[in-house]
Write a protein that holds these residues in place. Structure first.
Motif, PDB file in Angstrom:
ATOM      1  N   GLU A 139       0.752  -1.183  -0.217  1.00  0.00           N
ATOM      2  CA  GLU A 139      -0.061   0.094  -0.091  1.00  0.00           C
ATOM      3  C   GLU A 139       0.669   1.272  -0.049  1.00  0.00           C
ATOM      4  OE1 GLU A 139      -3.283   2.005   2.938  1.00  0.00           O
ATOM      5  OE2 GLU A 139      -3.630  -0.104   2.385  1.00  0.00           O
ATOM      6  N   MET A 140       1.841   1.331   0.983  1.00  0.00           N
ATOM      7  CA  MET A 140       2.605   2.663   0.986  1.00  0.00           C
ATOM      8  C   MET A 140       3.557   2.957  -0.293  1.00  0.00           C
ATOM      9  SD  MET A 140       3.458   2.934   4.929  1.00  0.00           S
ATOM     10  CE  MET A 140       4.232   4.521   4.735  1.00  0.00           C
ATOM     11  N   THR A 141       3.978   1.881  -0.694  1.00  0.00           N
ATOM     12  CA  THR A 141       5.216   2.036  -1.869  1.00  0.00           C
ATOM     13  C   THR A 141       4.516   1.827  -3.171  1.00  0.00           C
ATOM     14  OG1 THR A 141       5.911  -0.202  -1.697  1.00  0.00           O
ATOM     15  CG2 THR A 141       7.077   1.506  -0.425  1.00  0.00           C
ATOM     16  N   ASN A 142       3.313   1.256  -3.175  1.00  0.00           N
ATOM     17  CA  ASN A 142       2.520   0.730  -4.405  1.00  0.00           C
ATOM     18  C   ASN A 142       3.415   0.022  -5.452  1.00  0.00           C
ATOM     19  OD1 ASN A 142       0.283   0.919  -6.081  1.00  0.00           O
ATOM     20  ND2 ASN A 142       1.262   2.468  -7.497  1.00  0.00           N
ATOM     21  N   LYS A 143       4.297  -0.843  -4.803  1.00  0.00           N
ATOM     22  CA  LYS A 143       5.361  -1.885  -5.527  1.00  0.00           C
ATOM     23  C   LYS A 143       4.738  -3.263  -5.175  1.00  0.00           C
ATOM     24  CE  LYS A 143       9.734   0.790  -5.055  1.00  0.00           C
ATOM     25  NZ  LYS A 143      11.039   0.762  -4.349  1.00  0.00           N
ATOM     26  N   GLN A 144       4.758  -4.083  -6.255  1.00  0.00           N
ATOM     27  CA  GLN A 144       4.224  -5.487  -6.307  1.00  0.00           C
ATOM     28  C   GLN A 144       5.485  -6.321  -5.650  1.00  0.00           C
ATOM     29  OE1 GLN A 144       2.927  -7.033  -9.973  1.00  0.00           O
ATOM     30  NE2 GLN A 144       2.115  -8.609  -9.151  1.00  0.00           N
ATOM     31  N   HIS A 145       5.203  -7.127  -4.785  1.00  0.00           N
ATOM     32  CA  HIS A 145       6.095  -8.095  -4.381  1.00  0.00           C
ATOM     33  C   HIS A 145       5.299  -9.373  -4.376  1.00  0.00           C
ATOM     34  CE1 HIS A 145       8.617  -4.812  -2.598  1.00  0.00           C
ATOM     35  NE2 HIS A 145       7.517  -4.157  -2.406  1.00  0.00           N
ATOM     36  N   LEU A 146       4.012  -9.495  -4.434  1.00  0.00           N
ATOM     37  CA  LEU A 146       3.493 -11.003  -4.490  1.00  0.00           C
ATOM     38  C   LEU A 146       2.828 -11.061  -5.781  1.00  0.00           C
ATOM     39  CD1 LEU A 146       1.274 -10.432  -1.336  1.00  0.00           C
ATOM     40  CD2 LEU A 146       3.429 -11.831  -1.609  1.00  0.00           C
ATOM     41  N   PHE A 147       3.163 -11.960  -6.676  1.00  0.00           N
ATOM     42  CA  PHE A 147       2.984 -12.366  -8.094  1.00  0.00           C
ATOM     43  C   PHE A 147       2.198 -13.368  -8.345  1.00  0.00           C
ATOM     44  CE2 PHE A 147       7.075  -9.843  -7.533  1.00  0.00           C
ATOM     45  CZ  PHE A 147       6.904  -8.969  -8.584  1.00  0.00           C
ATOM     46  N   ALA A 148       1.821 -14.305  -7.467  1.00  0.00           N
ATOM     47  CA  ALA A 148       1.065 -15.243  -7.698  1.00  0.00           C
ATOM     48  C   ALA A 148      -0.448 -15.151  -8.454  1.00  0.00           C
ATOM     49  CB  ALA A 148       0.589 -16.156  -6.327  1.00  0.00           C
ATOM     50  N   LEU A 149      -1.039 -14.152  -8.155  1.00  0.00           N
ATOM     51  CA  LEU A 149      -2.308 -14.153  -8.722  1.00  0.00           C
ATOM     52  C   LEU A 149      -2.439 -12.689  -9.290  1.00  0.00           C
ATOM     53  CD1 LEU A 149      -4.342 -15.938  -5.890  1.00  0.00           C
ATOM     54  CD2 LEU A 149      -3.678 -16.897  -8.094  1.00  0.00           C
ATOM     55  N   SER A 150      -3.171 -12.617 -10.704  1.00  0.00           N
ATOM     56  CA  SER A 150      -3.320 -11.181 -11.220  1.00  0.00           C
ATOM     57  C   SER A 150      -4.680 -11.416 -11.824  1.00  0.00           C
ATOM     58  CB  SER A 150      -2.156 -10.889 -11.870  1.00  0.00           C
ATOM     59  OG  SER A 150      -1.199 -10.606 -11.559  1.00  0.00           O
ATOM     60  N   TYR A 151      -5.318 -10.318 -12.035  1.00  0.00           N
ATOM     61  CA  TYR A 151      -6.649 -10.483 -12.780  1.00  0.00           C
ATOM     62  C   TYR A 151      -6.689  -9.350 -13.669  1.00  0.00           C
ATOM     63  CZ  TYR A 151      -7.549 -13.087  -8.607  1.00  0.00           C
ATOM     64  OH  TYR A 151      -7.467 -14.193  -7.552  1.00  0.00           O
ATOM     65  N   VAL A 152      -7.356  -9.628 -14.775  1.00  0.00           N
ATOM     66  CA  VAL A 152      -7.639  -8.550 -15.985  1.00  0.00           C
ATOM     67  C   VAL A 152      -9.178  -8.898 -16.361  1.00  0.00           C
ATOM     68  CG1 VAL A 152      -7.467  -8.058 -18.159  1.00  0.00           C
ATOM     69  CG2 VAL A 152      -5.403  -8.770 -17.223  1.00  0.00           C
ATOM     70  N   PHE A 153      -9.858  -7.708 -15.975  1.00  0.00           N
ATOM     71  CA  PHE A 153     -11.607  -7.860 -16.256  1.00  0.00           C
ATOM     72  C   PHE A 153     -11.478  -7.147 -17.582  1.00  0.00           C
ATOM     73  CE2 PHE A 153     -11.291  -8.585 -11.831  1.00  0.00           C
ATOM     74  CZ  PHE A 153     -11.895  -9.782 -11.447  1.00  0.00           C
ATOM     75  N   ILE A 154     -12.498  -7.646 -18.539  1.00  0.00           N
ATOM     76  CA  ILE A 154     -12.828  -6.795 -19.838  1.00  0.00           C
ATOM     77  C   ILE A 154     -14.429  -6.744 -19.658  1.00  0.00           C
ATOM     78  CG2 ILE A 154     -12.795  -7.074 -22.394  1.00  0.00           C
ATOM     79  CD1 ILE A 154     -10.375  -8.707 -22.026  1.00  0.00           C
ATOM     80  N   GLU A 155     -15.046  -5.570 -19.640  1.00  0.00           N
ATOM     81  CA  GLU A 155     -16.497  -5.488 -19.488  1.00  0.00           C
ATOM     82  C   GLU A 155     -16.905  -4.875 -20.839  1.00  0.00           C
ATOM     83  OE1 GLU A 155     -17.506  -3.880 -15.296  1.00  0.00           O
ATOM     84  OE2 GLU A 155     -15.323  -3.108 -15.656  1.00  0.00           O
ATOM     85  N   LEU A 156     -17.354  -5.727 -21.740  1.00  0.00           N
ATOM     86  CA  LEU A 156     -17.826  -5.375 -23.193  1.00  0.00           C
ATOM     87  C   LEU A 156     -19.070  -4.424 -23.179  1.00  0.00           C
ATOM     88  CD1 LEU A 156     -17.651  -8.897 -24.739  1.00  0.00           C
ATOM     89  CD2 LEU A 156     -16.164  -7.047 -24.670  1.00  0.00           C
ATOM     90  N   GLU A 157     -19.884  -4.168 -22.002  1.00  0.00           N
ATOM     91  CA  GLU A 157     -20.748  -3.275 -22.108  1.00  0.00           C
ATOM     92  C   GLU A 157     -20.250  -1.692 -21.814  1.00  0.00           C
ATOM     93  OE1 GLU A 157     -24.311  -1.945 -18.971  1.00  0.00           O
ATOM     94  OE2 GLU A 157     -23.935  -3.858 -19.038  1.00  0.00           O
TER      95      GLU A 157
END
Length: 294
Positions: A139-157
């Motif tokens: 939260e404070m540095t906005n850096k990623q250290h956990l790479f196990a799970l990521s999500y991409v949402f595509i909302e066609l509406e």
């Protein structure tokens, strides 16, 4: 009859995107700079059933593949509304991640899972774009250290671009998914060979009668599930209203009785013919409450 079928239909989606070249082109256009590297090779992983989610049926991934680095991609086409959708996709991604580990195996070899959820409906708030990327960051540095799970949402509406506004390969893919059934021809500006190949695979006359019959059955199943969901929501609303009305009547009666007790007690006090103990027994009000009326 439309020249092209609906790309969001379960069967049509799998027929189009089970082509390695098409899938690789689609993933590279959608992930782009957010992924940090180009996907050069992919292999499809057989779809599998996952544990029952308590909804009376077992859910199945649409498509799952790995790239040349071994990273896993789960691609799901959601063509109808579904309760608890966000919880479900997180469960899917987690299941894919832990499934890499054989019993007694080491955690060191676990590779990231990226779940790409494509939805016909809006699933996130309006201030979120039609493509959104979700990663775990400190939260404070906005850096990623956990790479196990990521999500991409595509909302066609949310994708509102017209044919003459399409500029990128990403635009062409989203336009294909959102508007394929209403198209007479691919957009004239499309040059990407894999987008054109996707239109070709979706053309009605390139489907056998058996394939088209399965396509219709998939559409009818989606419509039936949507109707069942709407019926369940309507029943829940009606039950909620009945409970609310009953609660309101009960509360109204209780409020009325309480007011009547106060009026009786006030009248008895004014006559000065009854002591507080008697008034309390008759009205059910406490001595303390009666003293407040004096």
């Amino acid at each position: 009859m439309s020249r092209y079928l609906d790309a969001t239909n379960d069967l049509a989606f799998k027929k189009v995107f089970s082509d390695k070249g098409i899938m690789k082109d689609f993933l590279n256009s959608i992930l782009g700079e957010s992924w940090g590297s180009i996907i050069e090779e992919i292999e499809f992983i057989p779809t599998e059933e996952i544990p029952d989610l308590g909804q009376g049926k077992r859910s199945i991934f649409d498509l799952k593949c790995r790239d040349q680095e071994g990273n896993w991609f789960v691609i799901e086409m959601q063509n109808r509304k579904q309760l608890h959708f966000l919880e479900r996709v997180q469960f899917y991604a987690s299941h894919t991640y832990v499934s890499q580990l054989s019993r007694g195996g080491m955690h060191k070899g676990l590779l990231p899972v990226i779940l790409i959820a494509i939805s016909k409906e809006k699933i996130l708030p309006s201030d979120v774009g039609y493509i959104s990327y979700h990663k775990t960051k400190e939260e404070m540095t906005n850096k990623q250290h956990l790479f196990a799970l990521s999500y991409v949402f595509i909302e066609l509406e949310k994708f509102k671009k017209k044919e003459n506004e399409l500029k990128s390969i990403e635009d062409y893919w989203l336009y294909f998914l959102a508007n394929s059934q209403g198209s007479g021809e691919p957009p004239v500006s499309v040059k990407d060979p894999f987008v054109l190949k996707a239109y070709d695979r979706l053309e009605r006359f390139n489907w056998s009668e058996g394939e088209y019959d399965a396509y219709i059955r998939a559409r009818l199943l989606a419509e039936a599930e949507e109707m069942t969901l709407q019926d369940n929501l309507q029943n829940a609303r009606e039950e909620g209203l009945k409970e609310g009305e009953a609660k309101g009547l009960k509360e109204g009666k209780e409020e009325g009785l309480k007011e009547a007790r106060w009026q009786i007690a006030k009248s008895m006090l004014e006559k000065k013919s009854f002591d507080l103990q008697d008034i309390s027994k008759i009205t059910g009000l406490s001595i303390e409450e009666l003293n407040k009326l004096k």
